[in-house]
Design a protein around this motif. Structure first.
Motif, PDB file in Angstrom:
ATOM      1  N   ARG A  25       0.808  -1.230   0.000  1.00  0.00           N
ATOM      2  CA  ARG A  25       0.000   0.000   0.000  1.00  0.00           C
ATOM      3  C   ARG A  25       0.836   1.272   0.000  1.00  0.00           C
ATOM      4  NH1 ARG A  25      -3.915  -0.965   4.096  1.00  0.00           N
ATOM      5  NH2 ARG A  25      -2.285  -0.345   5.562  1.00  0.00           N
ATOM      6  N   LEU A  31       2.216   1.981  -3.677  1.00  0.00           N
ATOM      7  CA  LEU A  31       1.345   1.982  -4.849  1.00  0.00           C
ATOM      8  C   LEU A  31       1.251   3.342  -5.531  1.00  0.00           C
ATOM      9  CD1 LEU A  31      -1.621  -0.202  -3.536  1.00  0.00           C
ATOM     10  CD2 LEU A  31      -0.187  -0.739  -5.523  1.00  0.00           C
ATOM     11  N   ALA A  65      -1.065   5.796  -8.022  1.00  0.00           N
ATOM     12  CA  ALA A  65      -2.501   5.999  -8.218  1.00  0.00           C
ATOM     13  C   ALA A  65      -2.997   5.347  -9.496  1.00  0.00           C
ATOM     14  CB  ALA A  65      -2.806   7.495  -8.241  1.00  0.00           C
ATOM     15  N   THR A 106      -2.160   2.381 -10.651  1.00  0.00           N
ATOM     16  CA  THR A 106      -2.133   0.926 -10.604  1.00  0.00           C
ATOM     17  C   THR A 106      -3.511   0.334 -10.349  1.00  0.00           C
ATOM     18  OG1 THR A 106       0.113   0.996  -9.733  1.00  0.00           O
ATOM     19  CG2 THR A 106      -1.074  -1.082  -9.501  1.00  0.00           C
ATOM     20  N   PHE A 159      -7.443  -0.942   0.602  1.00  0.00           N
ATOM     21  CA  PHE A 159      -6.942  -0.109  -0.500  1.00  0.00           C
ATOM     22  C   PHE A 159      -7.995   0.932  -0.858  1.00  0.00           C
ATOM     23  CE2 PHE A 159      -5.107  -4.390  -1.057  1.00  0.00           C
ATOM     24  CZ  PHE A 159      -3.753  -4.100  -1.050  1.00  0.00           C
ATOM     25  N   GLN A 190      -7.527   2.886  -4.277  1.00  0.00           N
ATOM     26  CA  GLN A 190      -7.015   2.151  -5.432  1.00  0.00           C
ATOM     27  C   GLN A 190      -8.135   1.532  -6.260  1.00  0.00           C
ATOM     28  OE1 GLN A 190      -3.742   2.584  -4.848  1.00  0.00           O
ATOM     29  NE2 GLN A 190      -3.296   2.102  -6.982  1.00  0.00           N
TER      30      GLN A 190
END
Length: 296
Positions: A75, A78, A80, A82, A107, A110
């Motif tokens: 997390r 990551l 944005a 993905t 998430f 996400q």
């Protein structure tokens, strides 16, 4: 066309099978990296600190109860852009929440896609055709997954019914246990036909209660996945049902078996109109004789 960067978290059978599908597809091949908690499953160790921020798509190919651990690792890394793709099925044992809710909690910013359908790992590895519902509320995420599998052996059907797909992934495993029982009891195809019709009707009731649409049952994540799982020699849920008949003590739990308790809790009094589910609960959780599956 730009080559997408793809990361597989988990190198069990399904992760390896989807990787195989992408590797042997006719479309533009993605750049693939793999990670597993067991480093011996990989030819080279993947550096998550470098790979995660660059990934266009990350496949979460781990059991649903491992999502929290994976989230802690990736997390903070990551991007944005993905898209997360989950093939994990099940209900949270404590809260009875579906996998889409679990993903949303871990998430929250996400975009994610649930990829559920008749895609048995052994068959995908043997280059047989599979199909999957790609469920997401995010249109660009759905499109990215469609493009990723274009020209491959995996047929993608996009849908916005995330909750329906999530609960279908649970129900097909639960009801497949009954088909395993029927197989070992040698109840025949007439019984199988009746059982599937009854199970499908009960699945419709449960999908609606969870907030999904009936139509999703007619797509890959619904009847397609149920048939593939219920009649597969590779299905752990069918094996679980057969072992209930043979010894009364299956060698290991299945996804369907561990889902019955939280599902029962969530259904509450709705169970009174679900006779097959009630029988499976009695058999799996309370030690009833498997033959009660034949009782009217």
């Amino acid at each position: 066309m730009k080559r997408l960067k793809v990361l597989f978290m988990g190198q069990g059978k399904i992760g390896s099978a989807i990787h195989h599908v992408l590797k042997h597809g006719k479309g533009t091949k993605p750049i693939v990296d793999c990670w597993d908690v067991d480093a011996s499953k990989m030819k080279k160790v993947c550096d998550l600190a470098k790979t995660v921020p660059e990934a266009d798509v990350i496949f979460l190919c781990v059991p649903s109860w491992c999502i929290a651990d994976v989230a802690k690792q990736i997390r903070p890394l990551l991007s944005a852009k993905t898209v997360l793709v989950s093939v994990s099925k099940g209900l949270d044992q404590k809260t009875s929440e579906t996998i889409d809710v679990v993903l949303g909690k871990h998430f929250p910013r996400q975009p994610f896609v649930l990829l559920f359908g008749p895609m048995l790992a052994d068959e995908l590895l043997a280059d047989h055709v599979g199909a999957a519902s790609a469920a997401s509320s995010n249109a660009p995420a759905r499109k990215r997954i469609q493009e990723l599998f274009r020209g491959s052996k995996l047929r993608i059907v996009p849908t916005t019914d995330v909750r329906g797909v999530a609960i279908c992934g649970v129900l097909k495993n639960v009801y497949a246990i009954g088909l395993g029982i029927a197989k070992e009891l040698k109840l025949g195809d007439n019984f199988n036909g009746w059982y599937m019709e009854q199970a499908f009707a009960e699945m419709g009731v449960i999908v609606k209660k969870f907030g999904g649409t009936y139509h999703i049952l007619l797509e890959p994540a619904g009847i397609g996945d149920f048939i593939a799982t219920g009649f597969s020699l590779f299905s752990k849920n069918v094996t679980y049902g057969r072992e209930l008949v043979m010894s009364g003590e299956p060698a290991s739990p299945s996804e369907g078996a561990v889902s019955i308790k939280p599902l029962s809790k969530r259904l509450g009094t709705s169970k009174k109109i679900l006779p097959l589910f009630n029988k499976l609960e009695r058999i799996v959780l309370h030690g009833a004789k498997p033959r009660i599956i034949t009782e009217s």
